[in-house]
Design an enzyme around this catalytic site. Structure first.
Site, PDB file in Angstrom:
ATOM      1  N   ASP A  56      -3.292   8.158   7.786  1.00 15.78           N
ATOM      2  CA  ASP A  56      -4.201   7.309   8.553  1.00 15.78           C
ATOM      3  C   ASP A  56      -3.373   6.564   9.600  1.00 15.78           C
ATOM      4  O   ASP A  56      -2.313   7.060   9.994  1.00 15.78           O
ATOM      5  CB  ASP A  56      -4.998   6.373   7.633  1.00 15.78           C
ATOM      6  CG  ASP A  56      -4.115   5.442   6.808  1.00 15.78           C
ATOM      7  OD1 ASP A  56      -2.912   5.291   7.140  1.00 15.78           O
ATOM      8  OD2 ASP A  56      -4.616   4.851   5.836  1.00 15.78           O
ATOM      9  N   HIS A  96      -0.236   4.765   7.055  1.00 16.58           N
ATOM     10  CA  HIS A  96       0.389   5.274   5.835  1.00 16.58           C
ATOM     11  C   HIS A  96       0.847   6.728   5.971  1.00 16.58           C
ATOM     12  O   HIS A  96       0.107   7.550   6.506  1.00 16.58           O
ATOM     13  CB  HIS A  96      -0.596   5.152   4.674  1.00 16.58           C
ATOM     14  CG  HIS A  96      -1.092   3.755   4.477  1.00 16.58           C
ATOM     15  ND1 HIS A  96      -2.322   3.347   4.927  1.00 16.58           N
ATOM     16  CD2 HIS A  96      -0.502   2.673   3.916  1.00 16.58           C
ATOM     17  CE1 HIS A  96      -2.480   2.056   4.633  1.00 16.58           C
ATOM     18  NE2 HIS A  96      -1.394   1.628   4.026  1.00 16.58           N
ATOM     19  N   SER A 140       0.809  -1.227   0.000  1.00 16.88           N
ATOM     20  CA  SER A 140       0.000   0.000   0.000  1.00 16.88           C
ATOM     21  C   SER A 140       0.838   1.272   0.000  1.00 16.88           C
ATOM     22  O   SER A 140       0.329   2.345  -0.308  1.00 16.88           O
ATOM     23  CB  SER A 140      -0.944   0.011   1.210  1.00 16.88           C
ATOM     24  OG  SER A 140      -0.216  -0.149   2.417  1.00 16.88           O
TER      25      SER A 140
END
Length: 355
Positions: free
Chosen positions: A319, A322, A38
């Site tokens: 978040d 990340h 991610s």
């Protein structure tokens, strides 16, 4: 020179260096391929059956195309490195790449993916490193069909940059969740670091066998400093979860020798380099909010359509897991132009591109 002055001096050096490197706007390599999780995903998870997606606001609030599937407010580290390499457009995700642009590169990154096949599977589908390599085989076939010359395609691919940023989920979405995964019962932290590095070595060797000759291997960040891990495990009064950072350090210590081994084995025609995230992210200590998320979170991700913090530059994490664009910028700049021998070994990315 006091520490503050030294830090400012370093930042000026980076800025001047990047301005110089981009002054001609010349494309430094013909194509750029991105493998990872991610931290580099640009939309490959959008169409998957998974809880790990970022194709909704407030993700992308500072990105020119909005919420594309990037797990941050703006650009990822991989996006920025692509710009430093001279690419005008962002490298497209594998899920939607067209024949028109496929020859400039592909982003295979997938949220919750890992080196190990099972990593992250508790949240749904994801494209593991092994599956990303299979996707790259398909990409090579597509490019070869377009160029209609296999020899030319092979020579073309040897000139490209390949970035691999994988391994975080093998810890936070595998080893550190003993209620779901048994890896921590099978391996000690020392053994797991070795086993994980050995599997990564095989995958990077396969990437070489597929024609890659300029390969960037990113180390892992301090996962114990992520807001999500702090909320889950606590810190015992320390800034971060130290036992998590200690475990990840063992894996990072395997990566530099791994890169040295690959360079020794393929010294005639390939160049691998290791990017030390612990070192390149060092200036992040200047970001005031270093261990709290910028957006409202649920299950570690931003609440859909919620309003994030107004000044994202004051936050390290967007978040619970990340980085913000400003944190990514710090890492990308020092990865591209190293300030210290600790940042990159044996080359920074700007040097690798010139080889």
């Amino acid at each position: 020179m006091n520490p503050d002055q030294l830090n400012l001096f370093y930042r000026i050096l980076i800025f001047v260096g990047l301005l110089h490197s981009q002054a001609s706007c010349k494309l430094q390599v013909p194509c750029y391929f991105i493998f990872g999780d991610s931290l580099v995903d640009s939309g490959n998870n959008n169409g998957l059956k998974t809880a790990v997606k970022a194709n909704f606001p407030p993700y992308g609030i500072d990105f020119p195309e909005g919420a594309t599937g990037r797990f941050t407010n703006g650009q990822t580290v991989a996006d920025m490195i692509g710009q430093y390499l001279g690419f005008v457009n962002f490298i497209p995700p594998y899920a939607t790449v067209t024949d028109k642009v496929i020859s400039t590169g592909v982003n295979y990154g997938s949220g919750s993916a890992g080196i190990r096949e099972e990593s992250g599977n508790f949240v749904g589908d994801r494209i593991s490193m092994d599956r990303q390599l299979l996707n790259h085989v398909t990409t090579i076939s597509r490019i070869s069909a377009l160029q209609r010359n296999k020899t030319f395609t092979n020579e073309y691919l040897m000139k490209c940059i390949y970035l691999a940023n994988m391994g975080s989920n093998d810890y936070v979405s595998n080893y550190f969740i003993p209620s779901i995964y048994n890896t921590s019962n099978i391996y000690t932290v020392e053994e797991y670091a070795v086993v994980l590095a050995e599997q990564y070595y095989e995958q990077l060797t396969k990437l070489y066998n597929l024609g890659a000759r300029k390969i960037i291997v990113f180390g892992l960040g301090q996962l114990g400093c992520m807001p999500g891990e702090i909320a889950l495990h606590g810190t015992n009064g320390k800034p971060c979860v130290e036992w998590i950072n200690d475990a990840v350090k063992l894996f990072n210590e395997q990566l530099k020798p791994l890169v040295e081994k690959l360079n020794k084995e393929h010294y005639c025609d390939a160049k691998f380099t290791f990017i030390n995230i612990t070192s390149t992210s060092a200036p992040q200590g200047d970001i005031p909010n270093s261990n709290v998320p910028c957006c409202q979170v649920t299950n570690g991700q931003c609440v859909p359509n919620s309003i994030p913090c107004p000044n994202r530059d004051l936050y390290m994490y967007y978040d619970s897991f990340h980085p913000t664009e400003v944190a990514n910028t710090i890492i990308a700049k020092r990865s591209y132009i190293a300030l210290s021998p600790m940042d990159a070994s044996p080359y920074d990315i700007s040097h690798l591109a010139r080889l």
